[in-house]
Design a protein around this motif. Structure first.
Motif, PDB file in Angstrom:
ATOM      1  N   ALA A   1     -52.185 -38.559  -4.554  1.00  0.00           N
ATOM      2  CA  ALA A   1     -51.306 -38.627  -5.724  1.00  0.00           C
ATOM      3  C   ALA A   1     -52.017 -39.217  -6.930  1.00  0.00           C
ATOM      4  CB  ALA A   1     -50.058 -39.451  -5.390  1.00  0.00           C
ATOM      5  N   LEU A   2     -53.020 -40.050  -6.690  1.00  0.00           N
ATOM      6  CA  LEU A   2     -53.749 -40.676  -7.791  1.00  0.00           C
ATOM      7  C   LEU A   2     -54.972 -39.871  -8.194  1.00  0.00           C
ATOM      8  CD1 LEU A   2     -53.589 -44.454  -6.808  1.00  0.00           C
ATOM      9  CD2 LEU A   2     -52.029 -43.122  -8.203  1.00  0.00           C
ATOM     10  N   GLY A   3     -55.042 -38.618  -7.758  1.00  0.00           N
ATOM     11  CA  GLY A   3     -56.184 -37.772  -8.078  1.00  0.00           C
ATOM     12  C   GLY A   3     -56.548 -37.737  -9.549  1.00  0.00           C
ATOM     13  N   PRO A   4     -55.574 -37.613 -10.488  1.00  0.00           N
ATOM     14  CA  PRO A   4     -55.938 -37.560 -11.908  1.00  0.00           C
ATOM     15  C   PRO A   4     -56.660 -38.805 -12.399  1.00  0.00           C
ATOM     16  CG  PRO A   4     -53.688 -36.833 -11.570  1.00  0.00           C
ATOM     17  CD  PRO A   4     -54.143 -37.397 -10.268  1.00  0.00           C
ATOM     18  N   LEU A   5     -56.474 -39.941 -11.728  1.00  0.00           N
ATOM     19  CA  LEU A   5     -57.128 -41.169 -12.162  1.00  0.00           C
ATOM     20  C   LEU A   5     -58.554 -41.280 -11.657  1.00  0.00           C
ATOM     21  CD1 LEU A   5     -54.222 -43.737 -11.669  1.00  0.00           C
ATOM     22  CD2 LEU A   5     -54.693 -42.243 -13.600  1.00  0.00           C
ATOM     23  N   ALA A   6     -58.957 -40.366 -10.756  1.00  0.00           N
ATOM     24  CA  ALA A   6     -60.293 -40.447 -10.162  1.00  0.00           C
ATOM     25  C   ALA A   6     -61.388 -40.290 -11.202  1.00  0.00           C
ATOM     26  CB  ALA A   6     -60.447 -39.379  -9.075  1.00  0.00           C
ATOM     27  N   MET A   7     -61.063 -39.714 -12.359  1.00  0.00           N
ATOM     28  CA  MET A   7     -62.079 -39.559 -13.393  1.00  0.00           C
ATOM     29  C   MET A   7     -62.618 -40.915 -13.841  1.00  0.00           C
ATOM     30  SD  MET A   7     -59.840 -38.587 -16.773  1.00  0.00           S
ATOM     31  CE  MET A   7     -58.771 -37.424 -15.961  1.00  0.00           C
ATOM     32  N   PHE A   8     -61.837 -41.988 -13.663  1.00  0.00           N
ATOM     33  CA  PHE A   8     -62.279 -43.309 -14.077  1.00  0.00           C
ATOM     34  C   PHE A   8     -62.950 -44.071 -12.933  1.00  0.00           C
ATOM     35  CE2 PHE A   8     -58.771 -42.280 -16.985  1.00  0.00           C
ATOM     36  CZ  PHE A   8     -59.440 -42.394 -18.189  1.00  0.00           C
ATOM     37  N   ASN A   9     -62.990 -43.498 -11.717  1.00  0.00           N
ATOM     38  CA  ASN A   9     -63.738 -44.096 -10.611  1.00  0.00           C
ATOM     39  C   ASN A   9     -65.220 -43.756 -10.717  1.00  0.00           C
ATOM     40  OD1 ASN A   9     -61.165 -43.316  -8.143  1.00  0.00           O
ATOM     41  ND2 ASN A   9     -61.159 -44.780  -9.794  1.00  0.00           N
ATOM     42  N   ARG A  10     -65.582 -42.975 -11.712  1.00  0.00           N
ATOM     43  CA  ARG A  10     -66.955 -42.524 -11.936  1.00  0.00           C
ATOM     44  C   ARG A  10     -67.289 -42.765 -13.396  1.00  0.00           C
ATOM     45  NH1 ARG A  10     -67.748 -36.523 -10.369  1.00  0.00           N
ATOM     46  NH2 ARG A  10     -68.330 -37.435  -8.356  1.00  0.00           N
ATOM     47  N   THR A  11     -68.523 -43.180 -13.650  1.00  0.00           N
ATOM     48  CA  THR A  11     -68.907 -43.435 -15.035  1.00  0.00           C
ATOM     49  C   THR A  11     -70.412 -43.293 -15.174  1.00  0.00           C
ATOM     50  OG1 THR A  11     -68.638 -44.988 -16.893  1.00  0.00           O
ATOM     51  CG2 THR A  11     -69.226 -45.928 -14.752  1.00  0.00           C
ATOM     52  N   ALA A  12     -70.898 -43.572 -16.377  1.00  0.00           N
ATOM     53  CA  ALA A  12     -72.334 -43.626 -16.655  1.00  0.00           C
ATOM     54  C   ALA A  12     -72.571 -44.840 -17.547  1.00  0.00           C
ATOM     55  CB  ALA A  12     -72.799 -42.346 -17.358  1.00  0.00           C
ATOM     56  N   PRO A  13     -73.728 -45.485 -17.440  1.00  0.00           N
ATOM     57  CA  PRO A  13     -73.988 -46.647 -18.295  1.00  0.00           C
ATOM     58  C   PRO A  13     -74.057 -46.242 -19.761  1.00  0.00           C
ATOM     59  CG  PRO A  13     -75.565 -46.505 -16.474  1.00  0.00           C
ATOM     60  CD  PRO A  13     -74.835 -45.204 -16.517  1.00  0.00           C
ATOM     61  N   ASN A  14     -73.821 -47.227 -20.633  1.00  0.00           N
ATOM     62  CA  ASN A  14     -74.036 -46.976 -22.050  1.00  0.00           C
ATOM     63  C   ASN A  14     -75.503 -47.256 -22.388  1.00  0.00           C
ATOM     64  OD1 ASN A  14     -74.326 -49.750 -22.209  1.00  0.00           O
ATOM     65  ND2 ASN A  14     -72.300 -50.093 -23.098  1.00  0.00           N
ATOM     66  N   GLU A  15     -75.850 -47.210 -23.659  1.00  0.00           N
ATOM     67  CA  GLU A  15     -77.243 -47.369 -24.071  1.00  0.00           C
ATOM     68  C   GLU A  15     -77.822 -48.708 -23.628  1.00  0.00           C
ATOM     69  OE1 GLU A  15     -79.869 -47.314 -28.218  1.00  0.00           O
ATOM     70  OE2 GLU A  15     -77.791 -46.609 -28.191  1.00  0.00           O
ATOM     71  N   LYS A  16     -76.978 -49.732 -23.518  1.00  0.00           N
ATOM     72  CA  LYS A  16     -77.439 -51.059 -23.096  1.00  0.00           C
ATOM     73  C   LYS A  16     -77.545 -51.184 -21.581  1.00  0.00           C
ATOM     74  CE  LYS A  16     -75.097 -53.238 -27.040  1.00  0.00           C
ATOM     75  NZ  LYS A  16     -74.047 -54.218 -27.415  1.00  0.00           N
ATOM     76  N   GLY A  17     -77.092 -50.174 -20.862  1.00  0.00           N
ATOM     77  CA  GLY A  17     -77.114 -50.240 -19.408  1.00  0.00           C
ATOM     78  C   GLY A  17     -75.832 -50.748 -18.801  1.00  0.00           C
ATOM     79  N   GLU A  18     -74.821 -51.087 -19.604  1.00  0.00           N
ATOM     80  CA  GLU A  18     -73.551 -51.596 -19.089  1.00  0.00           C
ATOM     81  C   GLU A  18     -72.726 -50.454 -18.508  1.00  0.00           C
ATOM     82  OE1 GLU A  18     -73.353 -54.515 -23.006  1.00  0.00           O
ATOM     83  OE2 GLU A  18     -71.908 -52.911 -22.698  1.00  0.00           O
ATOM     84  N   PHE A  19     -72.000 -50.741 -17.443  1.00  0.00           N
ATOM     85  CA  PHE A  19     -71.092 -49.740 -16.883  1.00  0.00           C
ATOM     86  C   PHE A  19     -69.864 -50.439 -16.306  1.00  0.00           C
ATOM     87  CE2 PHE A  19     -73.550 -50.985 -13.168  1.00  0.00           C
ATOM     88  CZ  PHE A  19     -72.591 -51.065 -12.174  1.00  0.00           C
ATOM     89  N   LYS A  20     -68.817 -49.667 -16.157  1.00  0.00           N
ATOM     90  CA  LYS A  20     -67.593 -50.176 -15.528  1.00  0.00           C
ATOM     91  C   LYS A  20     -66.864 -49.015 -14.877  1.00  0.00           C
ATOM     92  CE  LYS A  20     -65.040 -53.346 -17.438  1.00  0.00           C
ATOM     93  NZ  LYS A  20     -64.081 -54.067 -18.317  1.00  0.00           N
ATOM     94  N   VAL A  21     -66.553 -49.156 -13.599  1.00  0.00           N
ATOM     95  CA  VAL A  21     -65.690 -48.195 -12.915  1.00  0.00           C
ATOM     96  C   VAL A  21     -64.358 -48.884 -12.672  1.00  0.00           C
ATOM     97  CG1 VAL A  21     -67.504 -46.826 -11.837  1.00  0.00           C
ATOM     98  CG2 VAL A  21     -66.698 -48.877 -10.687  1.00  0.00           C
ATOM     99  N   GLY A  22     -63.274 -48.132 -12.793  1.00  0.00           N
ATOM    100  CA  GLY A  22     -61.969 -48.773 -12.735  1.00  0.00           C
ATOM    101  C   GLY A  22     -60.929 -47.982 -11.995  1.00  0.00           C
ATOM    102  N   LEU A  23     -59.711 -48.494 -12.081  1.00  0.00           N
ATOM    103  CA  LEU A  23     -58.531 -47.915 -11.450  1.00  0.00           C
ATOM    104  C   LEU A  23     -58.735 -47.830  -9.939  1.00  0.00           C
ATOM    105  CD1 LEU A  23     -57.625 -45.171 -14.047  1.00  0.00           C
ATOM    106  CD2 LEU A  23     -57.415 -47.637 -14.183  1.00  0.00           C
ATOM    107  N   LEU A  24     -59.161 -48.932  -9.341  1.00  0.00           N
ATOM    108  CA  LEU A  24     -59.490 -48.986  -7.924  1.00  0.00           C
ATOM    109  C   LEU A  24     -58.415 -49.747  -7.159  1.00  0.00           C
ATOM    110  CD1 LEU A  24     -63.269 -49.904  -8.295  1.00  0.00           C
ATOM    111  CD2 LEU A  24     -62.270 -47.630  -8.060  1.00  0.00           C
ATOM    112  N   ARG A  25     -57.932 -49.134  -6.089  1.00  0.00           N
ATOM    113  CA  ARG A  25     -56.976 -49.801  -5.212  1.00  0.00           C
ATOM    114  C   ARG A  25     -57.682 -50.916  -4.432  1.00  0.00           C
ATOM    115  NH1 ARG A  25     -52.000 -47.947  -4.407  1.00  0.00           N
ATOM    116  NH2 ARG A  25     -51.424 -45.769  -4.762  1.00  0.00           N
ATOM    117  N   PRO A  26     -56.924 -51.852  -3.842  1.00  0.00           N
ATOM    118  CA  PRO A  26     -57.543 -52.862  -2.986  1.00  0.00           C
ATOM    119  C   PRO A  26     -58.341 -52.213  -1.859  1.00  0.00           C
ATOM    120  CG  PRO A  26     -55.273 -53.484  -3.483  1.00  0.00           C
ATOM    121  CD  PRO A  26     -55.464 -52.090  -4.022  1.00  0.00           C
ATOM    122  N   GLY A  27     -59.502 -52.775  -1.558  1.00  0.00           N
ATOM    123  CA  GLY A  27     -60.355 -52.234  -0.514  1.00  0.00           C
ATOM    124  C   GLY A  27     -61.791 -52.651  -0.725  1.00  0.00           C
TER     125      GLY A  27
END
Length: 636
Positions: free
Chosen positions: A421-447
């Motif tokens: 059911a949370l499939g549409p939010l999976a796009m935020f479970n994946r990311t790429a770093p910015n120019e400074k190398g910072e990254f953040k993946v989100g919308l993660l259930r407990p686990g």
């Protein structure tokens, strides 16, 4: 559901446009460790906008003109303007099927092609593209399902919504989720062609379908008609499935791309159906986003409907009507409006899935309690090959920028059907770093989560992945080994992923029998570190499935000593939709090392070394009457 997918993405992009400036002015999420090397080749690589070229081909390799091409950055939050531009002004192919997308910033992108009535083939498309790449995309003529809907007296039913619901792939696995924002966009836009309604003769024709097994339903909203189309008189009734059935007794329609399944006639059954209603509780954050309540089938995870709740209303009530008896799951999630608050990053809430049974009566009073979702933030460091090695063995093929690295988060536990059911939010479970190398993946259930990196070329490997120590005098935590444990709303920070140049690689083939032909079984290869102190070095374990011809490829390998283990793929593994690497489990690592040591052959891979003709002689295991260890592979 497609409306939800598109709404989530558009909302995210709009909010990102307002928040990106605030986020780029913030300090880095983490600082590099003392002595951390950060002067890899990517720092010297030319920056600035680049282009991506490609071509779209159809049946028989013929070019497809006027196909729409959309290019969305993996890191939407760092480049929302580029995503919005591609969404609102897609590029079209010319008469030769060629296209060029200009002005792309450094990064990783997903690219798709669409044309009415066609489906995109995934067989030859890369998962990610970078500026400078050349993409070849293939469109196949979609399948068609057509038939007639009549009443119990045989009269034509006019204006009835008819849906084709994919229930499994041709290999009998459940429908494979198409990840990434582009798949959500193309699905959403293609649904604008529908909903498919019957004409004045009761005839319907659904086109542009991918290969698979479908159920066909007449009546009801299902995953929702687009609001531009209005609603029909039968939309609030329970659907009737082909030929005149409920969900449980519906017949399947199997189609391949290019097929036309005719005569899929439905005898409509008048049924007002049952209803499920309830309320949503819990905080949605500082904003006032819409809350979506998603209804799925308990047995398959197929989405049956979406209801929207305004958090400003006192009751926060939701209701689904026109449902057939059966098992359902309800899940609530706050929409993207608050996910990207300026300067705060990804924030959202979701409820635990709630199972509901309809059997002859309506169900009321379902309570869905929202709880915050978690995030993992960190920093990517790049290490260069020493100048002396660069002159000798390492002829690096490409310059790398950190924005081109894709970082995935995967839960240690296998996903449940309820989580679809949370499939549409999976796009935020994946990311790429910015120019400074910072990254953040989100919308993660407990686990417990493991991070994986999709590297842009074969010269790189992941050297380490660490979290800050729990106490001042302790060592950094090996996050590749332990994973990152999240409770509801946790924000894990300070993860450092070190990626180094100088990767090794191995290609070869698996042979069996006296004729040295490809094995008849499916074979999976495991590369296992042979050094005694590398037992728990998870980043040194690799897996690859051999092709039909026995060929295999293992890339992005850290230099070192290895064993190579070959195993046949069990029936259970073959039916599994989403395996987890054996190396994530201590028992899996122990078993692989036991089998590797039994081969008595250590493979030495040096910095930047490429092995291209490795041959594995596979001897099938003769299964005894009682369980025994698999016989190790032999080499030559």
């Amino acid at each position: 559901m497609r409306r939800l997918h598109l709404a989530i993405l558009v909302s995210a992009l709009l909010v990102s446009l307002g928040s990106a400036r605030a986020q780029t002015s913030k300090a880095p999420a983490t600082e590099p460790r003392a002595g951390q090397q950060t002067t890899a080749a990517q720092d010297k690589a030319p920056r600035g906008p680049k282009s991506l070229r490609g071509r779209v081909l159809g049946d028989g390799g013929r070019p497809v003109a006027d196909a729409s091409i959309m290019t969305i950055p993996v890191n939407i939050t760092s480049n929302p303007q580029g995503a919005m531009t591609s969404l609102l002004r897609p590029v079209n192919t010319d008469a030769d099927g060629k296209f060029e997308i200009t002005g792309l910033q450094p990064g990783a992108y997903t690219v798709t092609a669409s044309s009415p009535g066609y489906v995109l083939s995934d067989s030859d498309a890369k998962q990610f593209y970078r500026p400078g790449d050349n993409a070849t995309l293939t469109l196949a003529k979609g399948a068609v399902i057509t038939g007639r809907v009549t009443s119990q007296t045989g009269d034509p039913m006019v204006g009835v919504v008819v849906r084709a619901i994919k229930i499994r792939e041709l290999d009998d696995k459940r429908p494979r989720p198409r990840t990434g924002p582009l798949s959500e966009i193309t699905d959403a836009f293609s649904s604008m062609l529908g909903p498919f309604r019957t004409d004045d003769r009761g005839i319907y024709r659904i086109y542009g379908l991918a290969s698979g097994a479908y159920q066909v339903a007449a009546g009801g909203h299902g995953d929702g008609a687009f609001p531009f189309t209005g609603s029909g008189v039968y939309d609030t009734e329970a659907p009737t499935y082909y030929p005149s059935s409920t969900i449980d007794t519906a017949s399947e329609v199997v189609v391949h791309t290019g097929d036309e399944a005719q005569g899929i006639d439905i005898r409509y059954r008048d049924n007002r159906g049952r209803s499920i209603s309830g309320t949503v509780t819990g905080s949605v954050g500082s904003g006032q986003p819409t809350i979506s309540v998603i209804l799925t089938r308990a047995s398959t995870g197929i989405v049956e409907g979406t209801a929207f709740v305004l958090p400003t209303t006192k009751e926060r009530g939701f209701a689904f009507s026109g449902l057939l008896d059966g098992e359902y799951v309800t899940t609530a999630v706050s929409n993207v409006n608050s996910m990207l608050e300026a300067g705060e990053g990804l924030n959202a809430s979701a409820s635990q899935p709630r199972r509901v049974t309809l059997s002859g009566f309506d169900v009321t009073g379902v309570e869905l309690a929202l709880e915050p979702l978690g995030t993992i933030a960190g920093w990517v460091a790049l290490e260069s090959v020493p100048a002396s090695a660069r002159k000798d063995a390492c002829k690096l093929t490409a310059q790398t920028q950190r924005e081109e690295i894709v970082i995935d988060s995967r839960t240690e536990a296998k996903p449940k059907l309820e989580d679809l059911a949370l499939g549409p939010l999976a796009m935020f479970n994946r990311t790429a770093p910015n120019e400074k190398g910072e990254f953040k993946v989100g919308l993660l259930r407990p686990g417990v989560y493991h991070l994986e990196a999709h590297l842009p070329n074969d010269d790189l490997f992941i050297k380490s992945m660490t979290l800050p120590p729990s106490t001042p005098n302790a060592k950094p935590v090996d996050a590749a080994k332990t994973g990152v444990r999240l409770k509801a709303g946790d924000k894990a920070t300070g993860l450092i992923m070190t990626i180094s140049e100088g990767a090794a690689g191995m290609k070869g083939r698996v042979v069996a029998g006296e004729q040295n032909k490809a094995p008849s079984e499916k074979i999976r290869l495991y590369l296992v570190p042979a050094e005694p102190d590398a037992v728990d070095h998870v980043l040194r374990y690799f897996e690859a499935e051999a092709g039909i011809d026995g060929s295999f490829s293992l890339t992005n390998l850290p230099p070192g000593q290895y064993w190579l283990v070959a195993r046949d793929v069990s029936d259970e593994e073959e039916q599994s939709d989403e395996r987890r690497p054996l190396a994530w489990n201590v028992g899996g690592r122990t078993g692989l090392r036991f089998e590797g040591e039994a081969t008595r052959k250590v493979i030495e891979l040096g910095q930047c070394q490429r092995v291209t003709d490795f041959v594995v002689k596979y001897i099938p295991l003769i299964k005894p009457s009682k369980p025994a260890a698999k016989k190790p592979a032999q080499y030559r």
